[in-house]
Design a protein around this motif. Structure first.
Motif, PDB file in Angstrom:
ATOM      1  N   ILE A  22       0.848  -1.199   0.000  1.00 45.34           N
ATOM      2  CA  ILE A  22       0.000   0.000   0.000  1.00 45.34           C
ATOM      3  C   ILE A  22       0.881   1.246   0.000  1.00 45.34           C
ATOM      4  CG2 ILE A  22      -1.822   1.252   1.226  1.00 45.34           C
ATOM      5  CD1 ILE A  22      -2.596  -1.544  -0.060  1.00 45.34           C
ATOM      6  N   ARG A  23       1.964   1.231   0.786  1.00 45.87           N
ATOM      7  CA  ARG A  23       2.897   2.374   0.791  1.00 45.87           C
ATOM      8  C   ARG A  23       3.424   2.650  -0.609  1.00 45.87           C
ATOM      9  NH1 ARG A  23       5.149  -0.319   5.178  1.00 45.87           N
ATOM     10  NH2 ARG A  23       6.998  -0.874   3.990  1.00 45.87           N
ATOM     11  N   ASP A 136      -5.358   6.917   2.272  1.00 44.69           N
ATOM     12  CA  ASP A 136      -5.758   5.518   2.224  1.00 44.69           C
ATOM     13  C   ASP A 136      -6.865   5.322   3.247  1.00 44.69           C
ATOM     14  OD1 ASP A 136      -4.380   5.313   4.649  1.00 44.69           O
ATOM     15  OD2 ASP A 136      -2.994   3.794   3.963  1.00 44.69           O
ATOM     16  N   ALA A 137      -7.754   4.388   2.970  1.00 47.43           N
ATOM     17  CA  ALA A 137      -8.922   4.168   3.824  1.00 47.43           C
ATOM     18  C   ALA A 137      -9.296   2.699   3.804  1.00 47.43           C
ATOM     19  CB  ALA A 137     -10.097   5.017   3.334  1.00 47.43           C
ATOM     20  N   ILE A 138      -9.714   2.226   4.955  1.00 46.54           N
ATOM     21  CA  ILE A 138     -10.237   0.866   5.051  1.00 46.54           C
ATOM     22  C   ILE A 138     -11.748   0.874   4.844  1.00 46.54           C
ATOM     23  CG2 ILE A 138     -10.599  -1.084   6.624  1.00 46.54           C
ATOM     24  CD1 ILE A 138      -7.913  -0.369   7.916  1.00 46.54           C
ATOM     25  N   LEU A 139     -12.411   1.892   5.386  1.00 42.52           N
ATOM     26  CA  LEU A 139     -13.869   1.962   5.329  1.00 42.52           C
ATOM     27  C   LEU A 139     -14.361   2.578   4.022  1.00 42.52           C
ATOM     28  CD1 LEU A 139     -14.647   3.258   8.938  1.00 42.52           C
ATOM     29  CD2 LEU A 139     -14.697   0.889   8.106  1.00 42.52           C
ATOM     30  N   LEU A 140     -15.371   1.982   3.461  1.00 43.31           N
ATOM     31  CA  LEU A 140     -16.012   2.504   2.252  1.00 43.31           C
ATOM     32  C   LEU A 140     -16.539   3.918   2.501  1.00 43.31           C
ATOM     33  CD1 LEU A 140     -16.991   2.082  -0.640  1.00 43.31           C
ATOM     34  CD2 LEU A 140     -19.011   0.952   0.293  1.00 43.31           C
ATOM     35  N   GLU A 141     -17.100   4.150   3.673  1.00 44.88           N
ATOM     36  CA  GLU A 141     -17.659   5.467   3.997  1.00 44.88           C
ATOM     37  C   GLU A 141     -16.574   6.543   3.982  1.00 44.88           C
ATOM     38  OE1 GLU A 141     -20.387   2.373   5.616  1.00 44.88           O
ATOM     39  OE2 GLU A 141     -18.218   2.653   5.669  1.00 44.88           O
ATOM     40  N   THR A 142     -15.393   6.214   4.474  1.00 48.37           N
ATOM     41  CA  THR A 142     -14.285   7.173   4.468  1.00 48.37           C
ATOM     42  C   THR A 142     -13.854   7.475   3.036  1.00 48.37           C
ATOM     43  OG1 THR A 142     -13.519   6.307   6.594  1.00 48.37           O
ATOM     44  CG2 THR A 142     -11.950   7.637   5.324  1.00 48.37           C
ATOM     45  N   ALA A 143     -13.797   6.442   2.209  1.00 44.41           N
ATOM     46  CA  ALA A 143     -13.410   6.634   0.806  1.00 44.41           C
ATOM     47  C   ALA A 143     -14.411   7.523   0.082  1.00 44.41           C
ATOM     48  CB  ALA A 143     -13.288   5.280   0.109  1.00 44.41           C
ATOM     49  N   VAL A 144     -15.691   7.268   0.291  1.00 47.36           N
ATOM     50  CA  VAL A 144     -16.740   8.067  -0.357  1.00 47.36           C
ATOM     51  C   VAL A 144     -16.661   9.513   0.113  1.00 47.36           C
ATOM     52  CG1 VAL A 144     -19.245   8.417  -0.512  1.00 47.36           C
ATOM     53  CG2 VAL A 144     -18.286   6.121  -0.788  1.00 47.36           C
ATOM     54  N   LYS A 145     -16.505   9.702   1.416  1.00 43.28           N
ATOM     55  CA  LYS A 145     -16.416  11.057   1.962  1.00 43.28           C
ATOM     56  C   LYS A 145     -15.202  11.797   1.389  1.00 43.28           C
ATOM     57  CE  LYS A 145     -16.456  13.506   6.375  1.00 43.28           C
ATOM     58  NZ  LYS A 145     -16.492  13.368   7.836  1.00 43.28           N
ATOM     59  N   ALA A 146     -14.052  11.121   1.323  1.00 40.56           N
ATOM     60  CA  ALA A 146     -12.848  11.744   0.770  1.00 40.56           C
ATOM     61  C   ALA A 146     -13.051  12.140  -0.689  1.00 40.56           C
ATOM     62  CB  ALA A 146     -11.662  10.791   0.902  1.00 40.56           C
ATOM     63  N   MET A 147     -13.680  11.250  -1.463  1.00 36.03           N
ATOM     64  CA  MET A 147     -13.961  11.567  -2.874  1.00 36.03           C
ATOM     65  C   MET A 147     -14.850  12.804  -2.986  1.00 36.03           C
ATOM     66  SD  MET A 147     -12.473   9.450  -5.050  1.00 36.03           S
ATOM     67  CE  MET A 147     -13.473   9.519  -6.529  1.00 36.03           C
ATOM     68  N   GLU A 148     -15.884  12.853  -2.163  1.00 40.15           N
ATOM     69  CA  GLU A 148     -16.807  13.997  -2.202  1.00 40.15           C
ATOM     70  C   GLU A 148     -16.098  15.298  -1.845  1.00 40.15           C
ATOM     71  OE1 GLU A 148     -19.856  12.704   0.509  1.00 40.15           O
ATOM     72  OE2 GLU A 148     -20.934  11.586  -1.056  1.00 40.15           O
ATOM     73  N   ILE A 149     -15.292  15.264  -0.794  1.00 42.37           N
ATOM     74  CA  ILE A 149     -14.591  16.478  -0.361  1.00 42.37           C
ATOM     75  C   ILE A 149     -13.596  16.935  -1.425  1.00 42.37           C
ATOM     76  CG2 ILE A 149     -13.007  17.454   1.347  1.00 42.37           C
ATOM     77  CD1 ILE A 149     -14.278  15.351   3.347  1.00 42.37           C
ATOM     78  N   GLN A 158      -9.340  10.571  -7.902  1.00 41.59           N
ATOM     79  CA  GLN A 158      -9.364   9.222  -8.460  1.00 41.59           C
ATOM     80  C   GLN A 158      -9.346   8.248  -7.282  1.00 41.59           C
ATOM     81  OE1 GLN A 158      -9.356   8.914 -11.972  1.00 41.59           O
ATOM     82  NE2 GLN A 158      -9.613  11.124 -11.769  1.00 41.59           N
ATOM     83  N   ILE A 159      -9.815   7.036  -7.521  1.00 45.48           N
ATOM     84  CA  ILE A 159      -9.819   6.042  -6.454  1.00 45.48           C
ATOM     85  C   ILE A 159      -9.454   4.677  -7.018  1.00 45.48           C
ATOM     86  CG2 ILE A 159     -12.305   5.650  -6.706  1.00 45.48           C
ATOM     87  CD1 ILE A 159     -12.375   5.125  -3.622  1.00 45.48           C
ATOM     88  N   ILE A 160      -8.670   3.941  -6.246  1.00 52.46           N
ATOM     89  CA  ILE A 160      -8.391   2.542  -6.586  1.00 52.46           C
ATOM     90  C   ILE A 160      -8.629   1.708  -5.332  1.00 52.46           C
ATOM     91  CG2 ILE A 160      -6.741   3.016  -8.445  1.00 52.46           C
ATOM     92  CD1 ILE A 160      -4.465   2.445  -6.501  1.00 52.46           C
ATOM     93  N   GLU A 161      -9.002   0.470  -5.539  1.00 53.29           N
ATOM     94  CA  GLU A 161      -9.116  -0.464  -4.430  1.00 53.29           C
ATOM     95  C   GLU A 161      -8.020  -1.504  -4.596  1.00 53.29           C
ATOM     96  OE1 GLU A 161     -12.395  -3.316  -2.217  1.00 53.29           O
ATOM     97  OE2 GLU A 161     -12.612  -2.931  -4.355  1.00 53.29           O
ATOM     98  N   VAL A 162      -7.302  -1.744  -3.520  1.00 50.24           N
ATOM     99  CA  VAL A 162      -6.174  -2.656  -3.568  1.00 50.24           C
ATOM    100  C   VAL A 162      -6.466  -3.840  -2.645  1.00 50.24           C
ATOM    101  CG1 VAL A 162      -3.692  -2.910  -3.189  1.00 50.24           C
ATOM    102  CG2 VAL A 162      -4.617  -0.698  -3.910  1.00 50.24           C
ATOM    103  N   ILE A 163      -6.352  -5.033  -3.203  1.00 51.97           N
ATOM    104  CA  ILE A 163      -6.513  -6.241  -2.416  1.00 51.97           C
ATOM    105  C   ILE A 163      -5.224  -7.049  -2.574  1.00 51.97           C
ATOM    106  CG2 ILE A 163      -7.870  -8.332  -2.056  1.00 51.97           C
ATOM    107  CD1 ILE A 163     -10.223  -6.778  -3.421  1.00 51.97           C
ATOM    108  N   VAL A 164      -4.532  -7.235  -1.469  1.00 52.76           N
ATOM    109  CA  VAL A 164      -3.247  -7.917  -1.490  1.00 52.76           C
ATOM    110  C   VAL A 164      -3.376  -9.240  -0.743  1.00 52.76           C
ATOM    111  CG1 VAL A 164      -0.837  -7.811  -0.729  1.00 52.76           C
ATOM    112  CG2 VAL A 164      -1.969  -5.747  -1.582  1.00 52.76           C
ATOM    113  N   ALA A 165      -2.847 -10.280  -1.331  1.00 51.75           N
ATOM    114  CA  ALA A 165      -2.741 -11.571  -0.650  1.00 51.75           C
ATOM    115  C   ALA A 165      -1.265 -11.928  -0.582  1.00 51.75           C
ATOM    116  CB  ALA A 165      -3.532 -12.641  -1.403  1.00 51.75           C
ATOM    117  N   PRO A 181      -9.026  -5.213   2.151  1.00 51.18           N
ATOM    118  CA  PRO A 181      -8.973  -4.320   0.989  1.00 51.18           C
ATOM    119  C   PRO A 181      -8.742  -2.878   1.464  1.00 51.18           C
ATOM    120  CG  PRO A 181     -10.926  -5.717   0.923  1.00 51.18           C
ATOM    121  CD  PRO A 181     -10.307  -5.893   2.272  1.00 51.18           C
ATOM    122  N   ILE A 182      -7.975  -2.131   0.707  1.00 49.19           N
ATOM    123  CA  ILE A 182      -7.660  -0.741   1.034  1.00 49.19           C
ATOM    124  C   ILE A 182      -8.016   0.133  -0.164  1.00 49.19           C
ATOM    125  CG2 ILE A 182      -5.813   0.891   1.637  1.00 49.19           C
ATOM    126  CD1 ILE A 182      -6.178  -1.135   3.830  1.00 49.19           C
TER     127      ILE A 182
END
Length: 190
Positions: A22-23, A136-149, A158-165, A181-182
């Motif tokens: 993620i870094r 970076d955000a774990i919560l969907l609500e935080t991501a949505v709020k950041a996008m809106e602001i 822009q937004i991406i979702e990262v899923i690492v295994a 997911p982040i």
């Protein structure tokens, strides 16, 4: 070069750390460069602070903002471990702590802020034109709020979702263990 292995950092399980993959992605979206001035809001373990400090080099500057005294101490220990001399730690909460930065900066990374909107507005005040904000955000609500602001601030977010295994060796082979997911949200100041 980015991508310090997580195990190289001094850790405390009670203090959050932005993980290696993620870094790397977040700092690439920051368009970090040698000599940049960088702010890490919510430094936690200090992993982003350290990666940025190494990348921007001796001509660059990093400000690490953290309100938790235990996390401040952990950030300090990691800065010392990696022998960085271009980092200033500001103990306090964003957005108020941002007022201690008396120069324009190129990039602001938000790894944690309970006052997200206020922090983003205050970040805009010290960010250079064409500078970048990355969260970076774990919560969907935080991501949505950041996008809106950021959208309301004309940052064209822009937004991406990262899923690492990551692979874990077992007696029969390797099993892939997924991490949370982040979301990485980023935008540029007009």
């Amino acid at each position: 070069m980015l991508g310090i292995p997580d195990e190289m950092f001094i850790r405390d399980e009670k203090i959050p750390m932005t993980k290696e993959e993620i870094r790397v992605l977040a700092l690439s979206k920051a368009k970090l460069f040698h000599g940049a001035k960088f702010v890490d809001i919510g430094s936690g373990t200090g992993s982003v602070t350290v990666e940025a400090g190494l990348y921007v080099g001796s001509k660059g500057k990093v400000y690490a903002i953290e309100k938790d005294p235990n996390a401040v101490e952990l950030t300090r220990k990691n800065i010392e471990k990696f022998d960085l001399h271009n980092v200033t730690i500001i103990q306090g909460e964003s957005p108020d702590a941002l007022k201690e930065i008396r120069e324009e900066v190129d990039v602001i990374f938000v790894g944690g802020s309970e006052r997200l909107e206020d922090s983003l507005v205050a970040s805009d005040e010290i960010l250079k034109k064409k500078g970048r904000i990355v969260l970076d955000a774990i919560l969907l609500e935080t991501a949505v709020k950041a996008m809106e602001i950021l959208n309301s601030m004309n940052y064209n977010p822009q937004i991406i979702e990262v899923i690492v295994a990551k692979g874990m060796k077992t007696s029969k082979g390797y099993a892939m263990l997924s991490r949370n997911p982040i979301f990485i949200i980023y935008g540029e100041k007009p």
